[in-house]
Design an enzyme around this catalytic site. Structure first.
Site, PDB file in Angstrom:
ATOM      1  N   LEU A   1      81.198 104.887 -14.216  1.00 38.85           N
ATOM      2  CA  LEU A   1      82.088 105.627 -13.326  1.00 38.85           C
ATOM      3  C   LEU A   1      81.345 106.205 -12.124  1.00 38.85           C
ATOM      4  CD1 LEU A   1      84.387 107.555 -15.821  1.00 38.85           C
ATOM      5  CD2 LEU A   1      85.039 105.681 -14.311  1.00 38.85           C
ATOM      6  N   ARG A   2      80.061 106.387 -12.257  1.00 37.93           N
ATOM      7  CA  ARG A   2      79.319 107.014 -11.163  1.00 37.93           C
ATOM      8  C   ARG A   2      79.258 106.121  -9.922  1.00 37.93           C
ATOM      9  NH1 ARG A   2      74.263 110.890 -12.801  1.00 37.93           N
ATOM     10  NH2 ARG A   2      75.571 112.718 -13.111  1.00 37.93           N
TER      11      ARG A   2
ATOM     12  N   LEU B   1      83.262 121.385 -22.352  1.00 34.69           N
ATOM     13  CA  LEU B   1      81.957 120.843 -22.724  1.00 34.69           C
ATOM     14  C   LEU B   1      80.832 121.859 -22.613  1.00 34.69           C
ATOM     15  CD1 LEU B   1      82.061 117.284 -21.119  1.00 34.69           C
ATOM     16  CD2 LEU B   1      82.027 117.844 -23.543  1.00 34.69           C
TER      17      LEU B   1
ATOM     18  N   ARG C   1      78.149 131.301 -16.621  1.00 36.36           N
ATOM     19  CA  ARG C   1      79.262 130.855 -15.783  1.00 36.36           C
ATOM     20  C   ARG C   1      80.598 131.062 -16.494  1.00 36.36           C
ATOM     21  NH1 ARG C   1      78.140 128.059 -11.193  1.00 36.36           N
ATOM     22  NH2 ARG C   1      75.997 127.276 -10.930  1.00 36.36           N
TER      23      ARG C   1
ATOM     24  N   HIS D   1      78.260 106.289 -16.966  1.00 35.44           N
ATOM     25  CA  HIS D   1      77.365 105.667 -15.980  1.00 35.44           C
ATOM     26  C   HIS D   1      78.137 104.725 -15.057  1.00 35.44           C
ATOM     27  CE1 HIS D   1      73.374 107.113 -16.888  1.00 35.44           C
ATOM     28  NE2 HIS D   1      73.591 106.966 -18.191  1.00 35.44           N
TER      29      HIS D   1
END
Length: 457
Positions: free
Chosen positions: A244-245, A417, A355, A242
């Site tokens: 880093l955002r 991830l 993906r 959070h």
């Protein structure tokens, strides 16, 4: 015999039975070899010898010799009859170990016993009316130990049977009492290893007060510390992500302003900064969306139809596939497949897997998607046309931040991830997810989800 329960049960049971037999052995062993017990260990032969001795007293040694000559060989080997000169009536040599017993017989000592070659032997002095007495020796057919076993079987088998049943019940209860906490600890270890860090085993052992209870308390203490540590780690990751955002958002704003100034000479550097910012944004988004296994997870309060969901996802990814010249081979079910879900969590998990299949398939390759329904479950298989994954890494690819050396590199965009998020999401939906190398293609990721059966009221 790998079970600790059965090892303790049979070990204690055999020990109890050995103790019972040993007690009988010690208390009765001295009786064997005693002529007062000869009726017990010889039975029929002893009575036959005594009967012929009474007849011999009236009719002379010839009767006993006649009976002995007609007796079976096994009887002859056990009965000796000696005249006044010490010669056997059948002309056989006398065992050296029997001579002391024979020599001890006389008119005053008419009955004696001793061990002859470890076999109880009883001897009688039989006077005759003719004045020529006989000395008769009767050897037991078994050693003292063998006679004891025969005696036990004939006289103590009810006690042995009752002892076996009683000790078996007691040993079963004892083994169960000792091994049950170990079984509970083993089950607790499996549950903790599966992610149930809030499970505690000590409450189930509250009635005990021994070393196993202490072990259970230590196990619960270890699990609590592990749970707290992992919770703090998760909170730290979320908080850092959070935090880093905010600077990332400012960086992207500054980047947009720089591009508006149309500084052509700086376009290559600005593009590199943009790619790095996008890469960092993807990492932060994946970390924040990583599900956390806990009892406070939100319930599955929505329903989605799998065939429609997969068709929509494939349509959305069609442009990405065309850039690599990939094509989809889709085999869906004609049966409506409804699955309970929460928000867009299942959509994100399936999109991650699709993906990945596009990312690790070569140019002009093929991605196959199969949906099959069986009973109350639906199976979804996504198969790429890549090189697959090493067999020893098939389970590791579901761990967070794990990337194989051969394919999942930063250049390919793999963050390690996607599959971790998909696995935890599928588990939260009550399903399973596995990966294996397909014989005809690359990696196959298979998902099994429970179906909903909605009935009209």
């Amino acid at each position: 015999m790998r079970s600790l329960f059965w090892k303790m049960f049979f070990g204690a049971w055999v020990t109890a039975m050995v103790m019972v037999v040993a007690a009988i052995y010690i208390t009765h062993f001295g009786e064997f070899g005693d002529p007062r017990q000869k009726e017990r260990w010889e039975g029929t032969l002893f009575r036959e010898v005594m009967r012929n001795m009474r007849i011999t007293r009236r009719h002379g040694p010839e009767h006993f010799q006649h009976w002995l000559e007609r007796a079976p060989k096994k009887v002859q080997r056990r009965v000796y009859a000696l005249d006044r000169q010490g010669r056997d009536l059948l002309g056989r040599p006398i065992p050296a170990s029997m001579e002391p017993l024979i020599n001890s017989l006389n008119y005053r000592n008419r009955e004696a016993y001793m061990l002859v070659d470890n076999q109880p032997t009883v001897a009688f002095f039989l006077p005759m009316r003719s004045g020529n007495p006989l000395r008769i020796a009767l050897i037991a057919g078994s050693s003292k130990e063998g006679l004891l076993l025969r005696f036990l079987w004939r006289n103590f088998w009810p006690m042995l049977l009752l002892s076996m049943i009683a000790s078996g019940i007691a040993c079963y209860w004892l083994a169960r009492y000792l091994s049950r906490p170990l079984d509970q600890l083993r089950a607790a270890t499996k549950r903790v290893a599966a992610g149930e860090l809030d499970y505690r085993v000590a409450p189930s052992l509250h009635t005990r007060n021994d070393e196993l209870t202490g072990l259970a308390l230590d196990f619960d203490s270890m699990t609590a510390q592990l749970q707290e540590s992992m919770s703090e780690q998760r909170r730290l990751i979320k908080d850092v992500s959070h935090e880093l955002r905010s600077p990332l958002a400012r960086l992207q704003v500054a980047l947009a302003i720089a591009r508006q100034k149309q500084l052509t000479a700086l376009d290559p550097e600005l593009d590199k900064i943009g790619k790095a910012a996008d890469y960092l944004e993807d990492i932060i988004a994946d970390v924040l969306s990583l599900p956390v296994s806990s009892p406070e997870q939100r319930p599955l309060d929505d329903v989605v139809e799998l065939n429609a969901l997969l068709s929509a996802l494939i349509d959305d990814l069609h442009i990405e596939a065309e850039e690599k010249g990939l094509s989809f081979d889709v085999s869906t079910n004609s049966v409506e497949s409804l699955v309970a879900t929460r928000g867009s969590s299942l959509t994100a998990a399936l999109e991650n897997i699709l993906r990945n299949a596009i990312k690790y398939s070569p140019d002009d390759g093929l991605v196959r998607v199969q949906v099959k329904t069986s009973g109350d479950a639906c199976r979804i298989s996504v198969i790429d046309s890549g090189t697959g994954v090493a067999e020893d890494e098939l389970e590791a690819i579901f761990r967070p931040f794990y990337r194989t050396d051969s394919a999942r590199t930063r250049e390919s965009g793999g963050l390690g991830l996607g599959l971790a998020i998909a696995q935890r999401t599928i588990l939260h939906h009550g399903g399973t997810i596995t990966a294996f190398n397909s014989g005809r293609a690359g990696l196959c990721v298979e998902i099994k989800l429970p179906l909903l059966h909605i009935t009209d009221d």
